[in-house]
Motif scaffolding. Structure first.
Motif, PDB file in Angstrom:
ATOM      1  N   THR A   1       0.834  -1.214   0.000  1.00  0.00           N
ATOM      2  CA  THR A   1       0.000   0.000   0.000  1.00  0.00           C
ATOM      3  C   THR A   1       0.867   1.261   0.000  1.00  0.00           C
ATOM      4  O   THR A   1       0.591   2.241  -0.701  1.00  0.00           O
ATOM      5  CB  THR A   1      -0.930   0.005   1.223  1.00  0.00           C
ATOM      6  OG1 THR A   1      -1.748  -1.170   1.207  1.00  0.00           O
ATOM      7  CG2 THR A   1      -1.815   1.244   1.218  1.00  0.00           C
ATOM      8  N   THR A   2       1.946   1.237   0.806  1.00  0.00           N
ATOM      9  CA  THR A   2       2.848   2.400   0.893  1.00  0.00           C
ATOM     10  C   THR A   2       3.524   2.662  -0.451  1.00  0.00           C
ATOM     11  O   THR A   2       3.609   3.804  -0.914  1.00  0.00           O
ATOM     12  CB  THR A   2       3.918   2.162   1.980  1.00  0.00           C
ATOM     13  OG1 THR A   2       3.272   1.900   3.228  1.00  0.00           O
ATOM     14  CG2 THR A   2       4.819   3.379   2.104  1.00  0.00           C
TER      15      THR A   2
ATOM     16  N   MET B   1       1.108   4.105  -2.851  1.00  0.00           N
ATOM     17  CA  MET B   1       0.834   5.517  -2.563  1.00  0.00           C
ATOM     18  C   MET B   1       1.939   6.416  -3.110  1.00  0.00           C
ATOM     19  O   MET B   1       1.685   7.473  -3.705  1.00  0.00           O
ATOM     20  CB  MET B   1       0.677   5.726  -1.048  1.00  0.00           C
ATOM     21  CG  MET B   1      -0.596   5.129  -0.456  1.00  0.00           C
ATOM     22  SD  MET B   1      -0.659   5.296   1.356  1.00  0.00           S
ATOM     23  CE  MET B   1      -0.620   7.072   1.502  1.00  0.00           C
TER      24      MET B   1
ATOM     25  N   ASP C   1       1.483   9.055  -6.108  1.00  0.00           N
ATOM     26  CA  ASP C   1       1.804  10.464  -5.892  1.00  0.00           C
ATOM     27  C   ASP C   1       2.823  10.962  -6.920  1.00  0.00           C
ATOM     28  O   ASP C   1       2.729  12.084  -7.424  1.00  0.00           O
ATOM     29  CB  ASP C   1       2.357  10.658  -4.477  1.00  0.00           C
ATOM     30  CG  ASP C   1       2.711  12.102  -4.202  1.00  0.00           C
ATOM     31  OD1 ASP C   1       1.784  12.945  -4.118  1.00  0.00           O
ATOM     32  OD2 ASP C   1       3.924  12.407  -4.094  1.00  0.00           O
TER      33      ASP C   1
END
Length: 252
Positions: free
Chosen positions: A28-29, A32, A36
């Motif tokens: 998930t990190t 992200m 971004d």
């Protein structure tokens, strides 16, 4: 109640659940960060920065180009003005006097005199353009250069004769030394010695003097030509320096 090592939940199951949760958090990190980084606004920002950088470089180049073009025009105008200036008559007269001191050298001194008079007449005529005067300046320089080139050729000829005769002198001296070592007849040695003396005298008193005189003569003529061209040559040095600055800026 008796003690026991059994846990309420299975450790193996807990380890699997914990590992899966940690991996999910990691994925998930990463997602992200990637989302971004790759979002549309980021791309637009990069494009904007690139365009802004190129624009600044173009403006800088445009300013430098305009500055260099302005400087080049000023130098070109300066060169035209310099080439339209009539050199002092005494400088050209002295050049002619030096050339005429060697009447057997075959100089076209008349061409120098005519070129100077035509140039002087053009300079005195306010209606004549800088370009016209510049062309007459070139004719004067060309006529003087031909005289200098002829003097340089004669100097080289004199030097060649001196070197050739010196080489012959070395040969004759070697022959004389061999004849003495081999006890050749006195008359033969005497004849060779006379030949050596004759060639040495020619080298020392004739050919060396002729070469030095030709060299001095050519140098004096070149000094006169350099004096006539000095103003033009200085401006051309400035033009060459400016062109070098432009090249260094373009490759920086």
């Amino acid at each position: 109640m008796p003690a026991t090592e059994q846990t309420w939940r299975s450790l193996k199951t807990l380890h699997v659940v914990f590992g899966a949760s940690a991996l999910a958090v990691l994925l998930t990190t990463v997602w992200m960060f990637a989302a971004d980084h790759n979002r549309e606004a980021k791309g637009l920002q990069k494009q904007f920065n690139a365009v802004e950088t190129r624009t600044l470089e173009w403006r800088k180049t445009e300013q430098l180009t305009a500055k260099f073009e302005e400087e080049k025009k000023l130098l070109d105008d300066k060169l035209k003005t310099e080439r339209a200036k009539l050199p002092p008559r005494e400088v050209v007269d002295n050049f002619v006097k030096i050339a005429e001191s060697k009447p057997d050298n075959g100089y076209n001194v008349a061409a120098v005199k005519k070129a100077y008079e035509d140039f002087a007449a053009a300079v005195a005529d306010a209606a004549r353009s800088l370009d016209e005067k510049g062309k007459l300046h070139d004719k004067l320089i060309d006529a003087m250069q031909q005289v200098v080139d002829r003097a340089a050729y004669l100097e080289k000829e004199a030097q060649s004769k001196l070197k050739f005769t010196k080489a012959n002198l070395d040969v004759d001296m070697s022959v004389l030394a061999i004849e003495i070592d081999e006890n050749k007849p006195p008359k033969k040695i005497e004849a060779t010695q006379e030949k050596v003396n004759e060639v040495r005298t020619k080298v020392d008193n004739d050919l060396t003097v002729a070469f030095q005189d030709a060299k001095t003569h050519r140098t004096e003529l070149l000094t006169g030509l350099t004096a006539v061209k000095s103003g033009e040559d200085e401006v051309r040095k400035e033009i060459d320096k400016q062109a070098g600055d432009v090249r260094r800026t373009e490759t920086a």
